[in-house]
Structures are given as structure tokens and as C-alpha cells.
Design an enzyme around this catalytic site. Structure first.
Site, PDB file in Angstrom:
ATOM      1  N   LYS A 175       5.708   1.945 -11.877  1.00 21.74           N
ATOM      2  CA  LYS A 175       7.063   1.808 -11.354  1.00 21.74           C
ATOM      3  C   LYS A 175       8.067   2.178 -12.446  1.00 21.74           C
ATOM      4  O   LYS A 175       7.950   1.728 -13.591  1.00 21.74           O
ATOM      5  CB  LYS A 175       7.306   0.372 -10.884  1.00 21.74           C
ATOM      6  CG  LYS A 175       6.512  -0.029  -9.652  1.00 21.74           C
ATOM      7  CD  LYS A 175       7.045   0.638  -8.408  1.00 21.74           C
ATOM      8  CE  LYS A 175       6.351   0.113  -7.165  1.00 21.74           C
ATOM      9  NZ  LYS A 175       6.912   0.690  -5.916  1.00 21.74           N
ATOM     10  N   THR A 220      -1.624  -0.618 -10.005  1.00 21.14           N
ATOM     11  CA  THR A 220      -0.171  -0.544  -9.888  1.00 21.14           C
ATOM     12  C   THR A 220       0.474  -1.310 -11.041  1.00 21.14           C
ATOM     13  O   THR A 220       0.156  -2.491 -11.276  1.00 21.14           O
ATOM     14  CB  THR A 220       0.294  -1.130  -8.548  1.00 21.14           C
ATOM     15  OG1 THR A 220      -0.289  -0.367  -7.482  1.00 21.14           O
ATOM     16  CG2 THR A 220       1.811  -1.065  -8.417  1.00 21.14           C
ATOM     17  N   ASN A 261      -5.847   3.171  -7.252  1.00 20.98           N
ATOM     18  CA  ASN A 261      -5.135   3.109  -8.523  1.00 20.98           C
ATOM     19  C   ASN A 261      -4.794   1.666  -8.885  1.00 20.98           C
ATOM     20  O   ASN A 261      -4.848   0.771  -8.040  1.00 20.98           O
ATOM     21  CB  ASN A 261      -3.858   3.960  -8.493  1.00 20.98           C
ATOM     22  CG  ASN A 261      -2.797   3.457  -7.530  1.00 20.98           C
ATOM     23  OD1 ASN A 261      -2.479   4.130  -6.560  1.00 20.98           O
ATOM     24  ND2 ASN A 261      -2.223   2.291  -7.768  1.00 20.98           N
ATOM     25  N   ASP A 281       6.633   6.003  -9.514  1.00 22.87           N
ATOM     26  CA  ASP A 281       7.325   5.669  -8.262  1.00 22.87           C
ATOM     27  C   ASP A 281       8.716   5.161  -8.602  1.00 22.87           C
ATOM     28  O   ASP A 281       8.866   4.132  -9.261  1.00 22.87           O
ATOM     29  CB  ASP A 281       6.535   4.603  -7.502  1.00 22.87           C
ATOM     30  CG  ASP A 281       7.155   4.252  -6.154  1.00 22.87           C
ATOM     31  OD1 ASP A 281       8.150   4.902  -5.769  1.00 22.87           O
ATOM     32  OD2 ASP A 281       6.656   3.329  -5.488  1.00 22.87           O
ATOM     33  N   LYS A 337       1.633   4.173   4.927  1.00 25.48           N
ATOM     34  CA  LYS A 337       1.380   2.735   4.886  1.00 25.48           C
ATOM     35  C   LYS A 337       1.124   2.228   6.295  1.00 25.48           C
ATOM     36  O   LYS A 337       1.901   2.499   7.214  1.00 25.48           O
ATOM     37  CB  LYS A 337       2.566   2.009   4.240  1.00 25.48           C
ATOM     38  CG  LYS A 337       2.791   2.443   2.799  1.00 25.48           C
ATOM     39  CD  LYS A 337       3.916   1.693   2.114  1.00 25.48           C
ATOM     40  CE  LYS A 337       4.053   2.145   0.662  1.00 25.48           C
ATOM     41  NZ  LYS A 337       5.134   1.451  -0.064  1.00 25.48           N
ATOM     42  N   LYS A 354      -0.451   3.873 -11.043  1.00 31.19           N
ATOM     43  CA  LYS A 354       0.863   4.113 -10.455  1.00 31.19           C
ATOM     44  C   LYS A 354       1.854   3.233 -11.197  1.00 31.19           C
ATOM     45  O   LYS A 354       1.725   2.006 -11.205  1.00 31.19           O
ATOM     46  CB  LYS A 354       0.855   3.761  -8.967  1.00 31.19           C
ATOM     47  CG  LYS A 354       2.220   3.802  -8.302  1.00 31.19           C
ATOM     48  CD  LYS A 354       2.095   3.454  -6.834  1.00 31.19           C
ATOM     49  CE  LYS A 354       3.435   3.285  -6.168  1.00 31.19           C
ATOM     50  NZ  LYS A 354       3.321   3.034  -4.709  1.00 31.19           N
ATOM     51  N   ASP A 403       7.523   8.818   0.503  1.00 31.29           N
ATOM     52  CA  ASP A 403       7.069   7.512   0.998  1.00 31.29           C
ATOM     53  C   ASP A 403       8.069   7.012   2.035  1.00 31.29           C
ATOM     54  O   ASP A 403       7.882   7.147   3.235  1.00 31.29           O
ATOM     55  CB  ASP A 403       6.931   6.530  -0.165  1.00 31.29           C
ATOM     56  CG  ASP A 403       6.586   5.112   0.294  1.00 31.29           C
ATOM     57  OD1 ASP A 403       6.269   4.916   1.486  1.00 31.29           O
ATOM     58  OD2 ASP A 403       6.639   4.188  -0.529  1.00 31.29           O
TER      59      ASP A 403
END
Length: 329
Positions: free
Chosen positions: A99, A75, A73, A130, A208, A97, A184
Site C-alpha cells: 500500500k 499484503t 501475495n 496499490d 473482488k 502487494k 480495481d
């Protein structure tokens, strides 16, 4: 003390836009023989958490890959709608994605950013948001309900705790809002990642490489049975490569991964940065540091000393963690 590393570089790379509250990213590049790795836990993390990140850098082998290319993706930081649209158009990805819930960003600001991303992606593009744990369950349910009209693939870490995520999922189900919840921080910063599954707190897991201690620990999470998305920890291309290898080794990969983040930096420490083409990153040779480029990105003396002292402290902890795991296995 530098053992077991043959070379250590502490970097300081400016961000193109403020991201995760920082304008400059700091970290360490570590070489053993011809193998470079990255260690870049955020400065506010304590030694025990930072030592878990270091376990990833102590690995000397790579996972066996099952695919040669990985969908990724783009960001989108907390930026203006016009800038968000520019970033989407430049990336060439079909997933974004975004924020949200950032400092100084209202819900109206977030919605405007999301509308701009949707327009730039088109109706078939996927959008995930996110919130980095910024919302309470009630606030999250309200925000997600209002944002659902844009068409959301999922919402990542909308609330801080596992219990809150579980509560939120119940609230969304009651409202009939079918937006999946991804965990996450509740996975990578938890003493027991299994709790997310036990509490039925997530539909997906965001993993991650560095924060979880390396690819072996990450692949173990596949046993949870939930879809997984590999994401970066805001790394240079040295660290991103290990995340790419991890994504290429997952037994199932149904979602684009969040490892196309090299463009968030103004520069990189390698000759050819890991930048997506046609929405994918391809597996190539393990990258090496370009010393000429790295020389212009070295941290100042005080910062370098701080990181070297931190490495000394965390090496002992990381070795203790690895020894304990070997005894258990």
C-alpha cells in the site's frame, strides 16, 4: 426479519495494523442450512452498492474449479520499513502487494517501505503497489517513475477515474515507463465495467467476489480478454473462501491473488484460518463458523442493530437486481 437466513452474526474484529483507514473490521456472517457466507460492505457505502455485495451471499452454489491451489501475495499496509520486512519474511510468499499514498505517508516513506520489501523478497520476488485512487495522473506518473527502479509487477488503481487511468497510461508510455496499470475500483464500483476496456484504461483487472455480486458476475469479466487478479474485500476466512474458489475457477491465472489477508486481523471466526503455505492457498472444504470463537468477536448491540437494519433494506434491492438479471438472460 432474517429470511432467507437461518442464522446471523455481526462481527467486530480488530486489525493488526490500521488498514484502509479502519482499526476494526465489521461485517455479517450469514447461514443458510450448513452453508455460511459473508456480507461485509464498508459502512460508508450506500444501500445500492451494499446490495450488490449481498448478491454474492445469496448464491447457493460454487463455481467449477480448474486448479486445486492458488498463488497469493502478502499484503503490506502503510507500516514502517522494518515492519514491512517482517511481514514479508513471515508470509513465505514470493509476491508482495504494498500500500502506498496512505494518509500521512510521504513518497519518501513509500520508497523506504518498498526498498525494505524488495530486500526481504529478493531480486526474483514480485512487487505490486496499490494507491487506491489517491493520485492525479501527473502525480501518479511522477511517483511510478520514481518507484519503477524497485521493479514493479504493476500499479493498482493509481487514479480514481477511468479517464484518469487512460491518461496515465498514455503518460507512462510517453515516458517509456513500462509499469502496467491495474483497475480495481474502476471495475467493481463502476456502473459499466466495460468502460475500462473501451477506454484502454488498464492492462489488468482486479476483481473482488463480494463487491461485484458473486462469482458468476466475476467470471463474465473474463470475456474482456485482460489478465485478472482476484483480491479480497478485507474479509474473514468465510468470505475469503469464496474468493479462493473464484480464483480457482478462472480460466487463466498468471498472477498471484490478493486473498491472503486473514493475517491482517487479530482473530478469525473459524477454527483454521485461510493462511497461505509456500505462497499458495489450497482448496479445501467450505469453512464453517466456530461459534465459540465468533462469540468473542460479536459486535455490540448498537452495531448489530445497525447491520440488521441495513440487511433488511438491502435484501429487497439485491432481489430486484437478481430478478432484473434473470429477465435479461
Amino acid at each position: 426479519m432474517t429470511e432467507p437466513f437461518d442464522e446471523i452474526i455481526v462481527y467486530a474484529i480488530p486489525m493488526r495494523s490500521r488498514f484502509r483507514g479502519i482499526d476494526v473490521r465489521h461485517g455479517m456472517l450469514l447461514r443458510r442450512g450448513d452453508r455460511w457466507s459473508e456480507w461485509s460492505p464498508f459502512p460508508e457505502y450506500g444501500d445500492r452498492e451494499a446490495a450488490t455485495w449481498l448478491c454474492a451471499a445469496l448464491l447457493t452454489d460454487d463455481p467449477v474449479i480448474v486448479r486445486e491451489r492458488v498463488p497469493v501475495n502478502v499484503t503490506i499496509p502503510v507500516v514502517s520499513p522494518s515492519r514491512a520486512a517482517e511481514l514479508v519474511s513471515a508470509a513465505g510468499c514470493t509476491t508482495a502487494k504494498v500500500k502506498v499514498a496512505g494518509a500521512g505517508s510521504s513518497q519518501a516513506d513509500d520508497l523506504a517501505r518498498l526498498d525494505a520489501v524488495r530486500n526481504a523478497l529478493g531480486a526474483s520476488g514480485r512487487i505490486r503497489i496499490d494507491a487506491n485512487g489517491a493520485w492525479t495522473p501527473i502525480r501518479a506518473a511522477e511517483a511510478i517513475t520514481s518507484m519503477a527502479r524497485i521493479g514493479l509487477e504493476y500499479v493498482e488503481q493509481p487514479c480514481a477515474s477511468v479517464d484518469e487511468l487512460a491518461e496515465l497510461r498514455e503518460m507512462l508510455a510517453h515516458k517509456g515507463v513500462g509499469v502496467p496499470v491495474a483497475a480495481d475500483e474502476s471495475v467493481r464500483r463502476a456502473a459499466d465495467p466495460h468502460l475500462v476496456v473501451a477506454r484502454n484504461a488498464a492492462d489488468l483487472l482486479v476483481i473482488k467476489n463480494q463487491p461485484l455480486g458473486g462469482w458468476r458476475r466475476c467470471l463474465e469479466l473474463a470475456d474482456f480478454g485482460l489478465p485478472m487478479v482476484v483480491s479480497s474485500a478485507l474479509e474473514t476466512s468465510i468470505g475469503l473462501y469464496d474468493s479462493l474458489r473464484l480464483a480457482a475457477a478462472l480460466p487463466v491465472l498468471d498472477h498471484a491473488c490478493g486473498i491472503n489477508t486473514a493475517r491482517l486481523f487479530t482473530d478469525d471466526v473459524v477454527t483454521s484460518s485461510l493462511i497461505a503455505r509456500d505462497g499458495h492457498l489450497e482448496i479445501g472444504p467450505r469453512p464453517v463458523v466456530d461459534h465459540q470463537r465468533a462469540a468473542t468477536l460479536k459486535a455490540d448491540r448498537t452495531t448489530t442493530r445497525w447491520w440488521r437494519d441495513r440487511l433488511e433494506r438491502c435484501l429487497d434491492l439485491a432481489r430486484q437486481f437478481n430478478s432484473a438479471e434473470q429477465e435479461e438472460s
